[in-house]
Design a protein around this motif. Structure first.
Motif, PDB file in Angstrom:
ATOM      1  N   ARG A   1      31.939  53.848  31.849  1.00 59.59           N
ATOM      2  CA  ARG A   1      31.749  54.869  32.671  1.00 59.59           C
ATOM      3  C   ARG A   1      33.002  55.599  33.350  1.00 59.59           C
ATOM      4  N   LEU A   2      34.115  55.150  32.745  1.00 57.32           N
ATOM      5  CA  LEU A   2      35.297  55.749  33.398  1.00 57.32           C
ATOM      6  C   LEU A   2      36.180  56.104  32.416  1.00 57.32           C
ATOM      7  N   PRO A   3      37.380  56.791  32.430  1.00 60.25           N
ATOM      8  CA  PRO A   3      38.290  56.885  31.546  1.00 60.25           C
ATOM      9  C   PRO A   3      39.018  55.568  31.168  1.00 60.25           C
ATOM     10  N   PRO A   4      39.749  55.113  30.101  1.00 65.96           N
ATOM     11  CA  PRO A   4      40.618  54.018  30.023  1.00 65.96           C
ATOM     12  C   PRO A   4      41.604  53.712  31.019  1.00 65.96           C
ATOM     13  N   ALA A   5      42.201  55.064  31.253  1.00 70.30           N
ATOM     14  CA  ALA A   5      43.280  54.639  32.288  1.00 70.30           C
ATOM     15  C   ALA A   5      42.848  54.618  33.585  1.00 70.30           C
ATOM     16  N   THR A   6      41.796  55.079  34.247  1.00 69.68           N
ATOM     17  CA  THR A   6      41.213  54.613  35.105  1.00 69.68           C
ATOM     18  C   THR A   6      40.588  53.263  35.572  1.00 69.68           C
ATOM     19  N   ALA A   7      40.006  52.979  34.618  1.00 71.68           N
ATOM     20  CA  ALA A   7      39.407  51.551  34.527  1.00 71.68           C
ATOM     21  C   ALA A   7      40.574  50.459  34.547  1.00 71.68           C
ATOM     22  N   SER A   8      41.455  50.767  33.828  1.00 71.19           N
ATOM     23  CA  SER A   8      42.676  49.948  33.752  1.00 71.19           C
ATOM     24  C   SER A   8      43.394  49.486  35.146  1.00 71.19           C
ATOM     25  N   VAL A   9      43.229  50.665  36.057  1.00 70.01           N
ATOM     26  CA  VAL A   9      43.810  50.317  37.246  1.00 70.01           C
ATOM     27  C   VAL A   9      42.953  48.950  38.045  1.00 70.01           C
ATOM     28  N   ALA A  10      41.790  48.768  37.807  1.00 65.28           N
ATOM     29  CA  ALA A  10      41.396  47.494  38.401  1.00 65.28           C
ATOM     30  C   ALA A  10      41.805  46.245  37.935  1.00 65.28           C
ATOM     31  N   THR A  11      42.628  46.251  36.911  1.00 66.65           N
ATOM     32  CA  THR A  11      43.428  45.137  36.550  1.00 66.65           C
ATOM     33  C   THR A  11      44.683  44.571  37.424  1.00 66.65           C
ATOM     34  N   LEU A  12      45.180  45.652  38.157  1.00 62.61           N
ATOM     35  CA  LEU A  12      46.265  45.599  39.025  1.00 62.61           C
ATOM     36  C   LEU A  12      46.505  44.347  39.841  1.00 62.61           C
ATOM     37  N   LEU A  13      45.265  43.837  40.323  1.00 63.13           N
ATOM     38  CA  LEU A  13      45.425  42.880  41.451  1.00 63.13           C
ATOM     39  C   LEU A  13      45.428  41.300  40.508  1.00 63.13           C
ATOM     40  N   THR A  14      45.091  41.342  39.179  1.00 62.95           N
ATOM     41  CA  THR A  14      45.190  40.185  38.416  1.00 62.95           C
ATOM     42  C   THR A  14      46.366  39.303  38.501  1.00 62.95           C
ATOM     43  N   PRO A  15      47.686  40.166  38.247  1.00 61.62           N
ATOM     44  CA  PRO A  15      48.765  39.299  38.238  1.00 61.62           C
ATOM     45  C   PRO A  15      49.330  38.617  39.798  1.00 61.62           C
ATOM     46  N   VAL A  16      48.858  39.384  40.792  1.00 63.11           N
ATOM     47  CA  VAL A  16      49.112  38.926  42.161  1.00 63.11           C
ATOM     48  C   VAL A  16      48.107  37.656  42.121  1.00 63.11           C
ATOM     49  N   ILE A  17      47.057  37.533  41.952  1.00 59.78           N
ATOM     50  CA  ILE A  17      46.250  36.661  41.976  1.00 59.78           C
ATOM     51  C   ILE A  17      46.824  35.443  40.958  1.00 59.78           C
ATOM     52  N   GLY A  18      47.272  35.651  39.899  1.00 53.69           N
ATOM     53  CA  GLY A  18      47.492  34.824  38.853  1.00 53.69           C
ATOM     54  C   GLY A  18      48.877  34.005  39.447  1.00 53.69           C
ATOM     55  N   VAL A  19      49.689  34.868  39.961  1.00 52.95           N
ATOM     56  CA  VAL A  19      51.090  34.029  40.507  1.00 52.95           C
ATOM     57  C   VAL A  19      50.549  33.336  41.796  1.00 52.95           C
ATOM     58  N   GLY A  20      49.966  33.860  42.454  1.00 53.40           N
ATOM     59  CA  GLY A  20      49.681  33.180  43.965  1.00 53.40           C
ATOM     60  C   GLY A  20      48.756  31.848  43.509  1.00 53.40           C
ATOM     61  N   ALA A  21      47.794  31.769  42.692  1.00 48.36           N
ATOM     62  CA  ALA A  21      46.927  30.640  42.129  1.00 48.36           C
ATOM     63  C   ALA A  21      48.032  29.717  41.518  1.00 48.36           C
ATOM     64  N   ALA A  22      48.812  30.290  40.549  1.00 50.26           N
ATOM     65  CA  ALA A  22      49.813  29.111  40.090  1.00 50.26           C
ATOM     66  C   ALA A  22      50.638  28.452  41.090  1.00 50.26           C
ATOM     67  N   ALA A  23      51.077  29.081  42.045  1.00 47.91           N
ATOM     68  CA  ALA A  23      51.736  28.345  43.021  1.00 47.91           C
ATOM     69  C   ALA A  23      51.080  27.408  43.789  1.00 47.91           C
ATOM     70  N   LEU A  24      49.508  27.732  44.144  1.00 47.91           N
ATOM     71  CA  LEU A  24      48.770  26.913  44.926  1.00 47.91           C
ATOM     72  C   LEU A  24      48.510  25.578  44.163  1.00 47.91           C
ATOM     73  N   ALA A  25      47.836  25.972  42.941  1.00 48.14           N
ATOM     74  CA  ALA A  25      47.468  25.064  42.154  1.00 48.14           C
ATOM     75  C   ALA A  25      48.233  24.204  40.991  1.00 48.14           C
ATOM     76  N   LEU A  26      49.442  24.871  40.948  1.00 48.97           N
ATOM     77  CA  LEU A  26      50.418  24.059  39.870  1.00 48.97           C
ATOM     78  C   LEU A  26      51.715  23.974  40.343  1.00 48.97           C
ATOM     79  N   GLY A  27      52.040  24.353  41.537  1.00 51.71           N
ATOM     80  CA  GLY A  27      53.149  24.126  42.183  1.00 51.71           C
ATOM     81  C   GLY A  27      54.282  25.074  41.568  1.00 51.71           C
ATOM     82  N   GLU A  28      54.025  25.921  40.686  1.00 44.33           N
ATOM     83  CA  GLU A  28      55.074  26.889  40.442  1.00 44.33           C
ATOM     84  C   GLU A  28      55.674  27.699  41.325  1.00 44.33           C
TER      85      GLU A  28
END
Length: 264
Positions: A213-240
């Protein structure tokens, strides 16, 4: 996934989750009346798409966590939108603007900050993880830009891509990694169930739907929150670690990616 690595080897765990998800999705597709037949003209594209979108993305990103913190791996893997922007130039003729190139420089600076300080001396030890993470990002970006959506029903396409991409991981895991089936804990089983349902099924299904439904570059924008969630989750769950340097690295990396995605 980082937690699961303490109990099961990486490629076996990913491959097992993917194959189970593929079988479940194939059953759902059949119940909904979607044919699982793949036309001969689509077979090569299907294999290429499965390698780039599943085998490389899931396999390489998983292997990277043998050497990297989960947060570090997430930040490197999700530079994918930047690479998609750059690859669109030679492949689609969409030349990146000065704004996009400035965003890439800011993104690289953020990743450099993440690996700076006292961890810089460990850079050589972490090099395999960096290469696997960046390889996953670049190959997935290549698939996003260069491989058009398959002319197959959505569930059929996903089932086959998961099966073709994850079966080699599962076979390698069984033959080489030799997992201890009794080593997994109840918490590990919970992680496996989550990984099968969410990353392997729901996330892939919604990603391919976005690309239709979207151009590839536009669809990629949706992934931008993932590293924020990953770093925060790693800190909470793994103590990183999650201090000022990590926060600044997150800010620079995400700002760089967002800047690179802007038009003009």
């Amino acid at each position: 996934m980082k937690f699961l690595l303490t109990e099961w080897p990486p490629l076996f765990a990913r491959g097992c989750a993917g194959v189970i998800a593929a079988m479940a999705i194939a059953c759902i597709a059949a119940c909904l009346g979607q044919s699982l037949h793949v036309p001969r003209a689509q077979i090569i594209r299907l294999v290429v798409s499965a390698f780039i979108n599943v085998f490389a993305w899931m396999g390489f990103s998983t292997l990277s966590m043998r050497w990297l913190h989960a947060g570090q791996a997430a930040l490197l893997v999700y530079t994918m939108p930047v690479w998609a922007t750059l690859l669109a130039w030679p492949l689609l003729g969409k030349r990146p603007s000065a704004t996009s190139l400035g965003g890439l420089a800011l993104c690289i600076g953020g990743v450099g900050l993440l690996f700076g300080g006292h961890e810089l001396a460990l850079g050589v030890d972490k090099l395999p993880g960096v290469l696997f993470a960046l390889g996953a990002a670049i190959l997935f970006a290549l698939g996003t830009v260069a491989v058009a959506p398959l002319a197959l029903p959505p569930l059929t396409s996903l089932a086959w891509q998961l099966a073709l991409g994850c079966a080699p991981m599962l076979m390698y895991g069984l033959l080489v990694e030799k997992p201890d089936f009794g080593a997994i804990s109840p918490a590990g089983i919970g992680v496996m169930i989550y990984m099968t349902i969410v990353p392997m099924a729901v996330c892939y299904l919604t990603w391919f739907a976005a690309l239709r439904r979207l151009p590839p570059a536009t669809a990629s924008v949706a992934t931008l929150l993932t590293p924020v969630i990953g770093v925060g989750a790693a800190a909470l769950a793994l103590g990183e670690p999650l201090g000022g340097r990590e926060a600044a690295a997150i800010g620079m990396t995400l700002a760089g990616i967002a800047l690179a995605m802007r038009k003009g």
